[in-house]
Design a protein around this motif. Sequence first.
Motif, mmCIF file in Angstrom:
data_model
loop_
_atom_site.group_PDB
_atom_site.id
_atom_site.type_symbol
_atom_site.label_atom_id
_atom_site.label_comp_id
_atom_site.label_asym_id
_atom_site.label_seq_id
_atom_site.Cartn_x
_atom_site.Cartn_y
_atom_site.Cartn_z
ATOM 1 N N ARG A 1 -4.153 4.206 0.012
ATOM 2 C CA ARG A 1 -4.928 4.428 1.232
ATOM 3 C C ARG A 1 -6.125 5.341 0.960
ATOM 4 O O ARG A 1 -7.171 5.194 1.589
ATOM 5 N N THR B 1 1.019 -4.119 3.990
ATOM 6 C CA THR B 1 1.619 -2.855 4.398
ATOM 7 C C THR B 1 3.140 -2.982 4.285
ATOM 8 O O THR B 1 3.691 -4.083 4.331
ATOM 9 N N GLU B 2 3.785 -1.849 4.138
ATOM 10 C CA GLU B 2 5.245 -1.878 4.017
ATOM 11 C C GLU B 2 5.896 -2.061 5.386
ATOM 12 O O GLU B 2 5.301 -1.705 6.398
ATOM 13 N N ARG C 1 0.813 -1.216 0.000
ATOM 14 C CA ARG C 1 0.000 0.000 0.000
ATOM 15 C C ARG C 1 0.851 1.273 0.000
ATOM 16 O O ARG C 1 1.781 1.412 0.779
#
Length: 220
Positions: free
Chosen positions: A116, A131-132, A111
């Motif tokens: 987002r 997610t990172e 993302r």
Amino acid sequence: MKPYQPITLAGAELWLLADKAIYYPEHRALLIADVHFGKAAAYRKLGQPVPHGTTQSNLERLDRLLAAYPCEWIIFLGDFLHAPESHAATTLSALHQWRSTHPTLRMTLIRGNHDRRAGDPPVSLGIEVVTEPLLLGPYALQHEPDAHNTHHVLAGHVHPVYRLQGRGRQNLRLACFWIGKKVSLLPAFGGFTGGFAIERSPDGRVYVVGDGAVWEVNEL
């Protein structure tokens, strides 16, 4: 010149591709940053006269890469969709049609800030959303170019471009890869994304893309 430039980074081999992506041979993976599918549709909805066909053009470029390199996995480093308006029927129809031609290909989206806001892609596209960071080999795959404690970061978000100076006032503004000591940047893959100008520095190498080739700036 070849349509890719192999480099060794953090002890692993990567291929910088002229079509503004990275191929990671060890994992048979394509790394794609900042496609921004549906950006033109979002701007048209705001009344801006922007070109049609950008989604299809981006998908055709992806198809050419998949035909050229043995790939089992596409990893999108953020900003897959541009905005909530990118969920337009025409954009999603094109994405579903394209996905149907690659049913066994693994796809992951890390993302980004636009994701987002836009929301995740439809579940029916079969794209894993995380997610990172996504840790892969010696790399932390991210959207934001923030340093990681243990891994070399490959990121998008910045849309780096480099201005090549010619004679007089002539110059070219080309998308580029920026390879740093702890963080490296991919160019935006999307064809309607703009760019942020960067400069050469002792802390990084610049590889520009143009005319179907990749070359390092300091080799000019």
